[in-house]
Motif scaffolding. Structure first.
Motif, PDB file in Angstrom:
ATOM      1  N   ALA A   1      -3.727   7.974   3.264  1.00  0.00           N
ATOM      2  CA  ALA A   1      -4.363   9.299   3.257  1.00  0.00           C
ATOM      3  C   ALA A   1      -5.861   9.168   2.984  1.00  0.00           C
ATOM      4  CB  ALA A   1      -3.695  10.184   2.213  1.00  0.00           C
ATOM      5  N   GLU A   2      -6.215   8.232   2.111  1.00  0.00           N
ATOM      6  CA  GLU A   2      -7.624   8.048   1.771  1.00  0.00           C
ATOM      7  C   GLU A   2      -8.428   7.640   3.007  1.00  0.00           C
ATOM      8  OE1 GLU A   2      -8.185   5.618  -1.785  1.00  0.00           O
ATOM      9  OE2 GLU A   2     -10.253   5.277  -1.094  1.00  0.00           O
ATOM     10  N   ILE A   3      -7.853   6.750   3.797  1.00  0.00           N
ATOM     11  CA  ILE A   3      -8.545   6.315   5.023  1.00  0.00           C
ATOM     12  C   ILE A   3      -8.727   7.503   5.969  1.00  0.00           C
ATOM     13  CG2 ILE A   3      -8.381   4.822   7.055  1.00  0.00           C
ATOM     14  CD1 ILE A   3      -6.752   2.901   5.262  1.00  0.00           C
ATOM     15  N   ILE A   4      -7.676   8.289   6.108  1.00  0.00           N
ATOM     16  CA  ILE A   4      -7.767   9.450   7.003  1.00  0.00           C
ATOM     17  C   ILE A   4      -8.822  10.439   6.481  1.00  0.00           C
ATOM     18  CG2 ILE A   4      -6.504  11.451   7.907  1.00  0.00           C
ATOM     19  CD1 ILE A   4      -4.008   9.593   7.903  1.00  0.00           C
TER      20      ILE A   4
ATOM     21  N   SER B   1       0.824  -1.203   0.000  1.00  0.00           N
ATOM     22  CA  SER B   1       0.000   0.000   0.000  1.00  0.00           C
ATOM     23  C   SER B   1       0.860   1.255   0.000  1.00  0.00           C
ATOM     24  CB  SER B   1      -0.968  -0.003   1.182  1.00  0.00           C
ATOM     25  OG  SER B   1      -0.257  -0.150   2.366  1.00  0.00           O
ATOM     26  N   SER B   2       0.294   2.319  -0.507  1.00  0.00           N
ATOM     27  CA  SER B   2       1.042   3.559  -0.653  1.00  0.00           C
ATOM     28  C   SER B   2       0.564   4.588   0.366  1.00  0.00           C
ATOM     29  CB  SER B   2       0.834   4.111  -2.054  1.00  0.00           C
ATOM     30  OG  SER B   2      -0.524   4.500  -2.178  1.00  0.00           O
ATOM     31  N   ILE B   3       1.246   5.690   0.395  1.00  0.00           N
ATOM     32  CA  ILE B   3       0.856   6.794   1.273  1.00  0.00           C
ATOM     33  C   ILE B   3      -0.544   7.291   0.910  1.00  0.00           C
ATOM     34  CG2 ILE B   3       1.333   9.271   1.555  1.00  0.00           C
ATOM     35  CD1 ILE B   3       4.081   8.618   2.334  1.00  0.00           C
TER      36      ILE B   3
ATOM     37  N   GLN C   1      -1.262  13.775   2.661  1.00  0.00           N
ATOM     38  CA  GLN C   1      -0.128  13.046   2.064  1.00  0.00           C
ATOM     39  C   GLN C   1       1.208  13.639   2.530  1.00  0.00           C
ATOM     40  OE1 GLN C   1      -2.903  13.674   0.477  1.00  0.00           O
ATOM     41  NE2 GLN C   1      -3.358  12.179  -1.133  1.00  0.00           N
ATOM     42  N   ARG C   2       1.297  14.959   2.472  1.00  0.00           N
ATOM     43  CA  ARG C   2       2.564  15.595   2.873  1.00  0.00           C
ATOM     44  C   ARG C   2       2.808  15.404   4.370  1.00  0.00           C
ATOM     45  NH1 ARG C   2       4.053  21.295   1.641  1.00  0.00           N
ATOM     46  NH2 ARG C   2       5.971  20.445   2.501  1.00  0.00           N
TER      47      ARG C   2
END
Lengths: 104, 289
Positions: B49-52, B43-45, B81-82
């Motif tokens: 981020a999508e979950i958050i 999985s990627s960042i 993301q950042r």
């Protein structure tokens, strides 16, 4: 910020942070009231065991601090730190720092 | 101590207390989704981020925290993301945990302390743990922060779900002028640290954090290099002395000398630790509450 004080430890000049109500919800003494001997007697006679005091109103004057430092009788020594070993170096240092913060 | 449950009596234990409130037995799904995503190598960042982002309030709060003096990054962080890249997924996971748990307990009222006072005390203790960890050169300081943040959560459950017992423990503490955890021991045979431990165990938090909460009032464990319980103990002592918020405790709990010795903090460093804790607390408390 407020501090809960047992009724035995409140003194004239302290200011209430919250309303003090009896069991039926009736107002005994209102928030922001500065306590004097008479009001403290009222609270005691109604069986109030503790009250919420405005923190800033508990700060003793510099003269009182000096006197208290000598008599080891300050609010901190009396109430908060009584379960601590008064001779422990860290306890001594922490109390000294707290006292300095209160003076500033 | 016996507890009446419907028509039968049962032995009151820390586990019974934790199990009493089904809403608290597990952490919200969001947290586990986040944990899985972070742990997965595929999985990627963006996935994290999508979950958050699925919880906009959480996303907003995390950005606020990422931009606070707590992290003191020089440039503004304006996307999740950042924030993830700069702070690191592990730390962000732990920040998410703190916000999720504070939200979970937000609606629980009790007659003994306000939620605001409780979390003020807890956040300050988390910060004090972190300050001590950094002073001692520890790198995993977020773990220290969370142990401090949750150190007295067991008492919140007791206050909320068992008000009669809490009334007795509070009265006994004042009457005998003993710390509240000792009054809890006298009345229940165990204290809030055991309840907190049972809760963190249910939540599957790292063993080190469970033990930090469990052994915060002693006895000293001999786990080599593990100084988490000692750190929580000293942090709680400092925050009670500074009177930041409230855990329901009226007295500064007695400093255990062997705990203090193990941390090897010179007395002369106390002032610096207090100032750091106070400054960081002032800058972050408002972000969480």
């Amino acid at each position: 910020m407020s501090v809960i004080f047992s009724i035995q430890h409140i003194s004239p000049g302290m200011s209430l942070a919250d309303d003090v109500l009896d069991n039926g919800g009736r107002l005994l003494v209102a928030a922001s009231t500065t306590l004097d001997d008479k009001k403290i007697r009222v609270l005691k006679s109604w069986g109030v065991s503790e009250v919420s005091i405005r923190k800033e109103s508990t700060i003793p004057s510099t003269a009182a601090i000096t006197a208290n430092l000598q008599s080891e009788n300050t609010l901190h020594n009396m109430n908060q730190f009584q379960c601590n070993d008064p001779g422990h170096k860290a306890v001594v240092e922490f109390k000294k720092l707290l006292m300095e913060r209160e003076c500033n | 101590m016996q507890l009446r449950n419907k028509d039968r009596m049962m032995e009151l234990t820390a586990e019974v207390i934790v199990g009493h409130n089904p809403d608290l037995v597990t952490l919200p799904d969001l947290y586990f989704k986040l944990e899985q995503t972070i742990a997965s190598p595929t999985s990627s960042i963006d996935d994290a981020a999508e979950i958050i982002h699925s919880d906009p309030a959480l996303a907003a709060r995390l950005l606020k925290i990422a931009n606070s003096a707590f992290y003191s990054h020089p440039v503004e962080i304006n996307t999740v993301q950042r924030a993830l890249m700069l702070i690191g997924t592990r730390q962000l996971k732990e920040l998410a945990m703190a916000t999720v748990v504070i939200d979970m307990f937000k609606s629980l009222n009790n007659p003994f302390i306000s939620m605001k006072d409780f979390w003020e005390h807890s956040i300050a203790c988390g910060i004090a743990c972190r300050v001590i960890a950094i002073y001692l050169g520890k790198r995993d300081y977020e773990q220290y922060y969370l142990a401090g943040l949750f150190h007295v959560i067991g008492r919140l459950i007791l206050f909320t779900d068992f008000p009669e017992i809490s009334e007795k423990t509070t009265e006994l503490s004042l009457e005998k002028k003993i710390p509240l955890f000792e009054a809890e021991n006298e009345i229940m045979g165990f204290n809030h640290a055991n309840i907190g431990h049972a809760l963190l165990k249910n939540w599957n938090l790292p063993l080190a954090q469970q033990q930090a909460v469990q052994f915060q009032h002693g006895p000293q464990t001999d786990i080599p290099m593990a100084i988490l319980p000692e750190t929580v103990h000293v942090a709680d002592w400092l925050v009670n002395g500074l009177s930041i918020g409230s855990s329901g405790e009226q007295y500064v709990p007695p400093l255990i000398d062997s705990f203090w010795q193990r941390l090897e903090i010179p007395e002369s460093a106390l002032g610096e630790l207090i100032d750091q804790t106070d400054q960081q607390y002032q800058s972050v408390a408002g972000l969480f509450l």
